[in-house]
Enzyme design. Structure first.
Site, PDB file in Angstrom:
ATOM      1  N   MET A  10       0.966  -1.126  -0.068  1.00 37.44           N
ATOM      2  CA  MET A  10      -0.038   0.039  -0.013  1.00 37.44           C
ATOM      3  C   MET A  10       0.711   1.219  -0.007  1.00 37.44           C
ATOM      4  O   MET A  10       1.166   2.118   1.053  1.00 37.44           O
ATOM      5  CB  MET A  10      -0.814  -0.243   1.177  1.00 37.44           C
ATOM      6  CG  MET A  10      -1.888  -1.315   1.315  1.00 37.44           C
ATOM      7  SD  MET A  10      -2.518  -1.572   2.868  1.00 37.44           S
ATOM      8  CE  MET A  10      -1.169  -2.167   3.849  1.00 37.44           C
ATOM      9  N   GLN A  52     -11.074   3.181   0.566  1.00 41.37           N
ATOM     10  CA  GLN A  52     -10.739   4.496   1.024  1.00 41.37           C
ATOM     11  C   GLN A  52     -11.802   5.609   0.372  1.00 41.37           C
ATOM     12  O   GLN A  52     -12.198   6.327   1.303  1.00 41.37           O
ATOM     13  CB  GLN A  52      -9.430   4.708   1.003  1.00 41.37           C
ATOM     14  CG  GLN A  52      -8.208   3.925   1.508  1.00 41.37           C
ATOM     15  CD  GLN A  52      -6.762   4.054   1.036  1.00 41.37           C
ATOM     16  OE1 GLN A  52      -6.566   5.089   0.006  1.00 41.37           O
ATOM     17  NE2 GLN A  52      -5.802   3.872   1.767  1.00 41.37           N
ATOM     18  N   THR A  83       1.853   1.413   6.019  1.00 44.70           N
ATOM     19  CA  THR A  83       1.557   2.773   5.365  1.00 44.70           C
ATOM     20  C   THR A  83       0.970   3.808   6.304  1.00 44.70           C
ATOM     21  O   THR A  83       0.546   2.902   7.566  1.00 44.70           O
ATOM     22  CB  THR A  83       0.187   2.250   4.303  1.00 44.70           C
ATOM     23  OG1 THR A  83      -0.914   3.484   4.243  1.00 44.70           O
ATOM     24  CG2 THR A  83      -0.841   1.196   5.148  1.00 44.70           C
ATOM     25  N   ASN A  84       0.874   4.859   6.457  1.00 42.62           N
ATOM     26  CA  ASN A  84       0.213   5.904   7.323  1.00 42.62           C
ATOM     27  C   ASN A  84      -1.320   5.849   7.104  1.00 42.62           C
ATOM     28  O   ASN A  84      -1.972   5.889   8.259  1.00 42.62           O
ATOM     29  CB  ASN A  84       0.603   7.453   7.186  1.00 42.62           C
ATOM     30  CG  ASN A  84       2.248   7.631   7.469  1.00 42.62           C
ATOM     31  OD1 ASN A  84       2.368   7.796   8.600  1.00 42.62           O
ATOM     32  ND2 ASN A  84       3.085   7.365   6.486  1.00 42.62           N
ATOM     33  N   CYS A 196       3.437  10.120   4.449  1.00 43.85           N
ATOM     34  CA  CYS A 196       3.045   8.916   3.609  1.00 43.85           C
ATOM     35  C   CYS A 196       4.099   8.167   3.340  1.00 43.85           C
ATOM     36  O   CYS A 196       5.173   8.883   2.996  1.00 43.85           O
ATOM     37  CB  CYS A 196       2.211   9.617   2.291  1.00 43.85           C
ATOM     38  SG  CYS A 196       1.927   8.564   1.046  1.00 43.85           S
ATOM     39  N   THR A 197       4.187   6.945   3.241  1.00 48.77           N
ATOM     40  CA  THR A 197       5.283   6.055   3.160  1.00 48.77           C
ATOM     41  C   THR A 197       5.969   6.353   1.657  1.00 48.77           C
ATOM     42  O   THR A 197       7.055   5.782   1.437  1.00 48.77           O
ATOM     43  CB  THR A 197       5.034   4.850   3.458  1.00 48.77           C
ATOM     44  OG1 THR A 197       3.936   4.201   2.663  1.00 48.77           O
ATOM     45  CG2 THR A 197       4.627   4.366   4.874  1.00 48.77           C
TER      46      THR A 197
END
Length: 237
Positions: A10, A52, A83-84, A196-197
């Protein structure tokens, strides 16, 4: 060494970074031929991204809770969600397992406070910037959190999904992020959380007028610290 369980995919662009960072840190701490003991369950991001944007968070959470249970069954000693945004369903995941869930906000806040930072600018998906699931946890640990204005949030979000999640690194987009960072600095931010990654794939320290708190790097460090700690009970507090 304890086994780290990673929920990835993700996007998988940032999941690669988790794998690389965790193994690099283990090698640095234990020696040149050492590597991390870990499991990864990589989900199909498509259904989760759709959930989402439809607001079906519990549906997405069920997918990730199932992934966490599979990691626990496979021998993982902790779960790290790569993932954030999906930390919105962190409690749903933790309730599904009997091993620790290492929350991404915790090492990020600790790093900020250790650096003497009390006001941070937060960049991430619109979900992360506009909703409270990450901001509230950061605030509870003593940070003031500010986010870009609505137009800038839309730009940051679009670049994440349309470019970074599919491996596109664009100099024009980097300039746009730099402008957003400058605007947050003007409003009092002392550091920027890359919440955010994928953002760390685009923005490095040399691109920012402010110090960066890269959640991917800090989360990976926390996972390694857990894996290499000798006192299991101490890490679960």
């Amino acid at each position: 060494m304890r086994t780290i369980g990673l929920i990835g995919g993700m996007s998988w662009e940032s999941s690669i970074e988790y794998y690389r960072l965790i193994n690099q840190q283990v090698r640095t701490r234990l020696g040149p031929l050492r590597s991390a003991q870990l499991l990864m369950y990589s989900v199909d991001f498509g259904p989760i991204e759709q959930a989402q944007h439809l607001g079906r968070w519990s549906d997405a959470g069920a997918i990730l809770a199932d992934a966490a249970r599979r990691l626990e069954s496979g021998g993982a000693d902790c779960v790290v969600l790569c993932t954030n945004t999906m930390h919105k369903v962190a409690e749903q995941i933790q309730h599904a397992i009997n091993i620790p869930f290492l929350h991404i906000a915790d090492p990020t806040a600790k790093a900020a406070l250790a650096a003497g930072v009390t006001t941070v600018g937060l960049l991430g998906t619109s979900f992360t910037m506009e909703q409270d699931f990450l901001k509230d946890r950061l605030k509870a640990m003593g940070l003031k959190v500010i986010v870009p204005d609505a137009d800038a949030r839309a730009v940051v979000h679009r670049i994440i999904y349309d470019e970074l999640c599919i491996g596109v690194i664009n100099d024009t987009s980097r300039l746009l992020y730099q402008q957003v960072i400058d605007s947050l600095a003007a409003r009092g931010a002392q550091a920027i959380i890359l919440g955010c990654t994928e953002i760390g794939l685009l923005i490095k320290s040399e691109h920012s007028a402010l110090p960066l708190l890269d959640t991917t790097q800090l989360h990976a460090q926390a996972a390694v610290a857990f894996a290499l700690a000798s006192d299991v009970q101490g890490d679960q507090s």
